[in-house]
Design a protein around this motif. Structure first.
Motif, mmCIF file in Angstrom:
data_model
loop_
_atom_site.group_PDB
_atom_site.id
_atom_site.type_symbol
_atom_site.label_atom_id
_atom_site.label_comp_id
_atom_site.label_asym_id
_atom_site.label_seq_id
_atom_site.Cartn_x
_atom_site.Cartn_y
_atom_site.Cartn_z
ATOM 1 N N PRO A 17 1.042 -1.188 -0.008
ATOM 2 C CA PRO A 17 -0.047 -0.194 -0.106
ATOM 3 C C PRO A 17 0.832 1.274 -0.015
ATOM 4 N N GLY A 18 2.119 0.854 0.830
ATOM 5 C CA GLY A 18 3.214 2.366 0.341
ATOM 6 C C GLY A 18 3.994 2.530 -0.915
ATOM 7 N N THR A 19 3.489 1.644 -2.344
ATOM 8 C CA THR A 19 4.277 2.032 -3.077
ATOM 9 C C THR A 19 4.332 3.055 -3.863
ATOM 10 N N TYR A 20 3.032 3.603 -3.998
ATOM 11 C CA TYR A 20 3.537 5.170 -4.832
ATOM 12 C C TYR A 20 4.020 5.909 -4.537
ATOM 13 N N MET A 21 3.634 6.059 -2.944
ATOM 14 C CA MET A 21 4.415 7.068 -2.138
ATOM 15 C C MET A 21 6.022 6.842 -2.189
ATOM 16 N N ALA A 22 6.260 5.423 -1.345
ATOM 17 C CA ALA A 22 7.438 5.464 -1.464
ATOM 18 C C ALA A 22 8.490 5.388 -2.754
ATOM 19 N N LEU A 23 7.651 5.436 -3.731
ATOM 20 C CA LEU A 23 8.638 5.261 -5.585
ATOM 21 C C LEU A 23 8.488 7.277 -6.164
ATOM 22 N N LEU A 24 7.101 8.017 -5.009
ATOM 23 C CA LEU A 24 7.308 9.463 -5.259
ATOM 24 C C LEU A 24 8.244 10.097 -4.704
ATOM 25 N N PHE A 25 8.423 9.759 -2.879
ATOM 26 C CA PHE A 25 9.630 10.279 -2.414
ATOM 27 C C PHE A 25 10.622 10.364 -2.409
ATOM 28 N N ALA A 26 11.137 9.021 -2.755
ATOM 29 C CA ALA A 26 12.331 7.777 -3.260
ATOM 30 C C ALA A 26 12.507 8.583 -4.774
ATOM 31 N N TRP A 27 11.961 9.584 -6.217
ATOM 32 C CA TRP A 27 12.254 9.657 -6.511
ATOM 33 C C TRP A 27 12.961 10.994 -5.978
ATOM 34 N N ALA A 28 11.726 12.047 -5.884
ATOM 35 C CA ALA A 28 11.780 13.692 -6.132
ATOM 36 C C ALA A 28 12.842 13.769 -4.870
ATOM 37 N N LEU A 29 13.295 13.037 -3.803
ATOM 38 C CA LEU A 29 13.675 14.499 -2.341
ATOM 39 C C LEU A 29 15.200 13.893 -3.070
ATOM 40 N N PRO A 30 15.664 12.931 -3.660
ATOM 41 C CA PRO A 30 17.115 13.941 -4.596
ATOM 42 C C PRO A 30 17.602 14.645 -5.140
ATOM 43 N N PRO A 31 16.719 15.024 -5.485
ATOM 44 C CA PRO A 31 17.039 16.430 -6.755
ATOM 45 C C PRO A 31 16.394 17.462 -5.281
ATOM 46 N N ILE A 32 15.803 17.599 -4.850
ATOM 47 C CA ILE A 32 15.060 18.105 -3.428
ATOM 48 C C ILE A 32 16.040 18.756 -2.390
ATOM 49 N N MET A 33 16.844 17.695 -1.962
ATOM 50 C CA MET A 33 18.771 17.793 -0.982
ATOM 51 C C MET A 33 19.193 18.341 -1.348
ATOM 52 N N LEU A 34 19.920 18.128 -3.543
ATOM 53 C CA LEU A 34 20.462 18.704 -3.965
ATOM 54 C C LEU A 34 20.314 20.287 -3.692
ATOM 55 N N GLN A 35 18.899 21.113 -4.021
ATOM 56 C CA GLN A 35 18.708 22.148 -3.380
ATOM 57 C C GLN A 35 18.844 23.113 -2.891
ATOM 58 N N THR A 36 18.386 21.965 -1.317
ATOM 59 C CA THR A 36 18.410 22.938 0.050
ATOM 60 C C THR A 36 19.982 22.430 0.296
ATOM 61 N N ALA A 37 20.597 22.010 -0.178
ATOM 62 C CA ALA A 37 22.411 21.120 0.676
ATOM 63 C C ALA A 37 22.237 22.955 -0.373
ATOM 64 N N PHE A 38 22.189 23.330 -1.800
ATOM 65 C CA PHE A 38 22.890 25.208 -1.915
ATOM 66 C C PHE A 38 22.365 26.044 -1.472
ATOM 67 N N GLY A 39 21.873 25.911 -1.874
ATOM 68 C CA GLY A 39 20.736 26.553 -1.399
ATOM 69 C C GLY A 39 19.430 27.509 -0.107
ATOM 70 N N ALA A 40 19.215 26.102 0.269
ATOM 71 C CA ALA A 40 17.836 26.740 1.218
ATOM 72 C C ALA A 40 18.012 27.612 2.069
ATOM 73 N N ASP A 41 19.655 28.386 2.391
ATOM 74 C CA ASP A 41 18.749 29.655 3.164
ATOM 75 C C ASP A 41 18.128 30.912 1.942
ATOM 76 N N ILE A 42 19.060 30.790 0.509
ATOM 77 C CA ILE A 42 18.268 31.530 -0.243
ATOM 78 C C ILE A 42 16.822 30.982 -0.552
ATOM 79 N N LEU A 43 16.430 30.444 -0.967
ATOM 80 C CA LEU A 43 14.748 29.990 -0.633
ATOM 81 C C LEU A 43 14.223 29.924 0.674
#
Length: 274
Positions: A148-174
């Protein structure tokens, strides 16, 4: 409702409306503020369209191949690239254009920057660390196979890595642009979720209930679909804001110089040791 019909009504028409407003703003001398003009906004939107198509294509093909969602064959043209109809690829492009155009509207009319965090480096580190912890949770769901958690897990496993790159570079700017980001992410998420509910109700596409947690919003919309539009709007809004920001461009320049100096020192050490 055909898939292209859905796109025409709920995505293309709003984009044309936003472009008309942008043209009107240009004629009135209302533009993107100077602190968000590191690159031309139109090229930034185009770059995000390309990234969206390249990054989303394998993930979405996997979803269709594993029956996380499927489309009604009679409501699409039948032209497939991989497992996914051409309409879906068109949606990748149009959604990026829609959210990007809305963000540009917001920053033209709400150009203010907020204060930066008191400890910007620590803020970037903690933000990224929290997202990494969340990512590990969803990866664990996939590893242990909770269906039952497949879709949600696939979504966040896919989306969070690029968001982590964004925050690592510029969370303070955001954080400084949090008002513009909020005024972009929330309306776009609510609007696209409402449109998605109509598409699901009309049978344009179907979300597999066996691979979702079966929490329905407004009686029909799987919460995973709401989270999908939320997380994709975060990706687009964060990415565009960072690329547009003059502060980001200066920071990236410093990183490049530091990397060049590091490589030069390493090369000098290697030559000296010969």
């Amino acid at each position: 409702m055909t898939y292209f019909g859905f796109l025409a009504v709920f995505v293309v028409l709003p984009i044309l409306g936003l472009w008309a407003v942008a043209l009107w703003d240009t004629r009135r001398g209302i533009g993107v503020p100077a602190h968000l003009r590191s690159w031309h906004a139109h090229w930034i939107v185009l770059a995000h369209v390309i990234v969206a198509v390249l990054y989303t294509t394998p993930w979405d093909n996997y979803l269709v191949a594993t029956r996380v969602w499927w489309y009604a064959p009679e409501l699409v043209t039948g032209l497939l690239i991989g497992y996914v109809p051409i309409e879906e690829y068109t949606f990748f492009v149009l959604m990026t254009l829609l959210t990007g155009s809305w963000l540009l509207l917001v920053v033209r009319h709400k150009p203010e920057q907020g204060p930066a965090p008191r400890q910007p480096v620590r803020f970037r580190q903690l933000s990224t660390l929290l997202l990494f912890g969340l990512w590990l949770i969803f990866v664990a769901i996939l590893i242990f196979g909770w269906r039952p958690g497949t879709y949600m897990a696939l979504l966040f496993a896919w989306a969070l890595p690029p968001i982590m790159l964004q925050t690592a570079f510029g969370a303070d700017i955001l954080w400084r642009y949090r008002r513009a980001l909020l005024l972009t992410i929330v309306p776009m998420t609510l609007y696209l979720s409402a449109a998605d509910k109509l598409a699901i109700s009309s049978g344009t596409w179907t979300i597999n209930p066996e691979q979702t947690v079966n929490v329905l919003l407004l009686g029909r919309l799987p919460i995973e679909e709401f989270l999908f539009f939320f997380i994709v709007n975060v990706l687009i809004a964060f990415g565009m804001t960072l690329v547009m920001s003059v502060e980001s461009k200066a920071r990236a320049g410093r990183y490049v110089v530091a990397l060049r100096n590091l490589l030069s020192r390493k090369q000098a050490v290697e030559i000296g040791s010969e």
